[in-house]
Design a protein around this motif. Structure first.
Motif, PDB file in Angstrom:
ATOM      1  N   ALA A 125       0.773  -1.572   0.195  1.00 45.18           N
ATOM      2  CA  ALA A 125      -0.157   0.371   0.178  1.00 45.18           C
ATOM      3  C   ALA A 125       0.744   0.956   0.418  1.00 45.18           C
ATOM      4  CB  ALA A 125      -1.178   0.130   1.278  1.00 45.18           C
ATOM      5  N   VAL A 126       1.982   1.420   0.551  1.00 44.00           N
ATOM      6  CA  VAL A 126       2.982   2.882   0.777  1.00 44.00           C
ATOM      7  C   VAL A 126       4.002   2.225  -0.067  1.00 44.00           C
ATOM      8  CG1 VAL A 126       2.204   2.952   2.879  1.00 44.00           C
ATOM      9  CG2 VAL A 126       3.851   1.510   2.424  1.00 44.00           C
ATOM     10  N   ALA A 127       3.718   1.545  -1.166  1.00 43.55           N
ATOM     11  CA  ALA A 127       5.245   1.342  -2.042  1.00 43.55           C
ATOM     12  C   ALA A 127       5.926   2.495  -2.990  1.00 43.55           C
ATOM     13  CB  ALA A 127       5.210   0.436  -2.963  1.00 43.55           C
ATOM     14  N   ASP A 128       4.403   3.736  -3.066  1.00 41.89           N
ATOM     15  CA  ASP A 128       4.531   4.875  -3.781  1.00 41.89           C
ATOM     16  C   ASP A 128       6.044   5.486  -2.818  1.00 41.89           C
ATOM     17  OD1 ASP A 128       2.514   4.931  -2.307  1.00 41.89           O
ATOM     18  OD2 ASP A 128       2.361   7.098  -3.167  1.00 41.89           O
ATOM     19  N   LEU A 129       5.558   5.409  -1.021  1.00 41.41           N
ATOM     20  CA  LEU A 129       6.127   6.714  -0.401  1.00 41.41           C
ATOM     21  C   LEU A 129       8.179   6.250  -0.303  1.00 41.41           C
ATOM     22  CD1 LEU A 129       3.678   6.887   2.255  1.00 41.41           C
ATOM     23  CD2 LEU A 129       5.013   8.436   0.728  1.00 41.41           C
TER      24      LEU A 129
END
Length: 144
Positions: A125-129
């Protein structure tokens, strides 16, 4: 009597189907909560650095009130410190590393060592961060 037995069997089958779905829903809710906490923590670190120009002298509680950190809010921030976002079983899902010095505003966000389904869901879910890391709030990446 036979009808009562059939009703009990049918209720047992329905319960066998419903209980795993409820557990999956609970995991999804935990993933959503922790993912939101990660995004909030990044925003909080950026806002605090923008307002103060440093994290020196700050405790974790001065920067953010995110409850998913394993470390206590009274923990004093230090150069190179690693902070852990954990799941309900205390497995490290995401790590925050204060790169360099507290005065340069560099924050790295990376996947933690936790491999539980919740941690894997949070990491997805937080791969972009994580991909955009390190987050450089001090403007040191500006080329002149």
């Amino acid at each position: 009597m036979i009808e009562l037995i059939f009703v009990i069997v049918i209720l047992g089958i329905l319960a066998a189907v419903a209980i795993p779905r409820l557990a999956a829903t609970r995991d999804d809710a935990t993933i959503s909560r922790i993912s939101s906490d990660v995004a909030t923590a990044v925003t909080d670190f950026g806002a605090r650095f923008t307002a103060q120009g440093t994290w020196a002298g700050d405790n974790l509680g001065d920067v953010t009130n995110v409850a998913s950190f394993a470390e206590a809010g009274t923990l004093a921030l230090a150069d190179g410190q690693v902070l852990n976002i954990v799941d309900d079983n205390n497995a490290s899902c995401i790590t925050f590393t204060l790169n360099g010095t507290l005065a340069d505003g560099n924050l790295s966000v990376a996947n933690g060592a936790g491999a539980s389904p919740v941690c894997v869901g949070v990491q997805t879910a937080v791969a972009d961060l994580v991909t955009r890391s390190p987050h450089i709030f001090g403007g040191t990446a500006v080329q002149r």
